[in-house]
Design an enzyme around this catalytic site. Structure first.
Site, mmCIF file in Angstrom:
data_model
loop_
_atom_site.group_PDB
_atom_site.id
_atom_site.type_symbol
_atom_site.label_atom_id
_atom_site.label_comp_id
_atom_site.label_asym_id
_atom_site.label_seq_id
_atom_site.Cartn_x
_atom_site.Cartn_y
_atom_site.Cartn_z
ATOM 1 N N TYR A 142 37.494 -20.772 -23.414
ATOM 2 C CA TYR A 142 38.464 -19.730 -23.743
ATOM 3 C C TYR A 142 39.780 -19.883 -22.982
ATOM 4 C CZ TYR A 142 34.587 -17.233 -25.995
ATOM 5 O OH TYR A 142 33.543 -16.875 -26.800
ATOM 6 N N LYS A 193 23.810 -26.241 -20.709
ATOM 7 C CA LYS A 193 23.466 -27.288 -21.665
ATOM 8 C C LYS A 193 23.624 -28.634 -20.968
ATOM 9 C CE LYS A 193 22.131 -28.327 -25.871
ATOM 10 N NZ LYS A 193 20.722 -28.077 -26.263
ATOM 11 N N ASP A 225 19.977 -23.027 -25.865
ATOM 12 C CA ASP A 225 19.219 -22.829 -27.090
ATOM 13 C C ASP A 225 17.842 -22.247 -26.798
ATOM 14 O OD1 ASP A 225 18.775 -25.228 -25.811
ATOM 15 O OD2 ASP A 225 18.679 -26.441 -27.631
ATOM 16 N N ASP A 249 29.128 -14.993 -23.884
ATOM 17 C CA ASP A 249 29.657 -14.173 -24.966
ATOM 18 C C ASP A 249 28.618 -14.053 -26.077
ATOM 19 O OD1 ASP A 249 31.272 -12.771 -26.680
ATOM 20 O OD2 ASP A 249 32.782 -14.324 -26.903
ATOM 21 N N ASP A 253 25.763 -10.668 -26.820
ATOM 22 C CA ASP A 253 25.741 -9.983 -28.114
ATOM 23 C C ASP A 253 24.353 -10.066 -28.741
ATOM 24 O OD1 ASP A 253 28.361 -9.326 -27.816
ATOM 25 O OD2 ASP A 253 29.102 -10.455 -29.530
#
Length: 371
Positions: A142, A193, A225, A249, A253
């Site tokens: 970001y 990751k 994952d 993020d 959610d």
């Protein structure tokens, strides 16, 4: 008595509706406990673009930097999607986070027994889940540079972003997570990751080293994952989840399925000074102005403001959270929480009133006001 200056940024869509209920509860807390809270309302996001041509006007930023805490509603609307990326409402939010220096985003995800049937997951899966997601907020994709669009000589085109983290950035967010775990169940799950990303390899290396300073806290590593899968199959396994900006993020959610609605999720963005407090949900322009929005995420964010704003008003924060639970236990619901059994459906403002009334019953020697 505590004195707090709070900048209120209601923003777009349902932001003004839910923020009004959070402010109502904060005013009541000030009255009950004898505190002095000063509120300064300013424009941000789409409404600021309309008023000042800027998603984060200088006057808004000045007020935020001069305050003890910032309470935000939501920003964004489809009508601004055609603007350049740096002119959109979301750009104002990113700039505000950067200016405030809030590098740690704390997102609790708690399963209330009374609304376990609201989750799309089976009640036995979500029951007793109580986790805190700690998301790094000022690094990663970001904020990474360079970024942009490109066009090749053959007229083909594309876009690119840069994911970058320094050792110092990883270390400071890791310490926030481990410190939080000391006050909870003493477990940190670090999500990365590392099998394909160099930034994640650095992340894992630094987090592992920081863990040595917290021998009483258990550390585990999970690929993002795998974490996404466990969030919806065995969420009780998590205590504190530590991860970088993009992963955090998405995962926070996803945690909405545990609570039953994105409208219940609160967040606190903190750093070395003032904090930014906001519900996790978006601006939901399709239901704005209809009294359908769930204000509990905003009210819970107000509780986090009291807990983390520097004054550490833990009792006041806990009383708000207890009041929220009492209202849900009594069977009151906003439309997003209706599943299966018939419940008492109320509008946004009514839900705020119910929490205020429950707060009065929760506290001792309360003086009725602002209800």
């Amino acid at each position: 008595m505590k004195k707090l200056k709070i900048t209120v940024l209601a923003g777009d869509g349902i932001g003004p509706e839910v923020t009004a209920e959070a402010v109502r509860v904060l005013r009541l807390v000030a009255d009950i406990y004898g505190h002095e809270f000063e509120f300064d309302e300013r424009a941000v996001g789409g409404v600021a673009i309309k008023e000042a041509g800027n998603p984060l006007p200088p006057a808004t930023l000045e007020s935020c930097l001069a305050s003890d805490a910032v309470l935000l509603g939501a920003v964004g609307a489809p009508e601004y999607d055609g603007l350049a990326p740096d002119k959109r409402p979301e750009a104002g939010l990113l700039a505000l986070r950067s200016a405030l220096g809030v590098y740690a985003n704390l997102r609790p995800a708690f399963s209330y027994a009374s609304i376990a049937d609201c989750s799309p997951l089976r009640p036995e899966i979500v029951r007793d889940t109580d986790m805190l997601i700690v998301r790094e907020l000022l690094g990663g994709l970001y904020f990474g540079q360079p970024r942009g669009f490109f066009k090749n000589a053959d007229s083909s085109s594309g876009a690119f972003n840069t994911m970058c983290y320094t050792v110092a950035e990883v270390e400071r967010i890791a310490r926030v997570a481990f410190a939080a775990a000391l006050g909870r169940r003493r477990k940190v799950t670090s999500v990365d990751k590392a099998n394909v990303l160099e930034t994640s390899q650095l992340w894992r290396e630094v987090v592992t080293r920081v863990a040595l300073d917290y021998p009483g806290v258990m550390l585990e590593h999970l690929y993002v994952d795998a974490c996404a899968m466990h969030l919806v199959t065995t969420p009780q396994r998590f205590d504190v989840v530590l991860t970088e900006n993009l992963f955090g993020d998405i995962l926070s959610d996803e945690a909405a399925v545990i609570t039953g609605s994105l409208g219940l999720l609160a967040s606190a963005s903190i750093g070395e000074g003032r904090g930014l407090f906001e519900p996790v949900h978006g601006s939901a322009p399709d239901i704005a102005g209809r009294g359908l929005a769930n204000p509990l995420g905003a009210i819970a964010s107000a509780a986090l403001l009291l807990r983390y704003c520097g004054s550490q008003l833990e009792q006041e924060a806990s009383d708000i959270e207890t009041a929220i639970g009492a209202v849900l236990d009594a069977g009151y619901r906003t439309p997003d929480l209706v599943r299966g059994q018939s419940k008492t459906i109320v509008k946004t403002q009514d839900m705020g009133s119910l929490v205020a009334e429950a707060l009065l019953k929760t506290t001792v020697n309360a003086r009725p006001a602002y209800v």
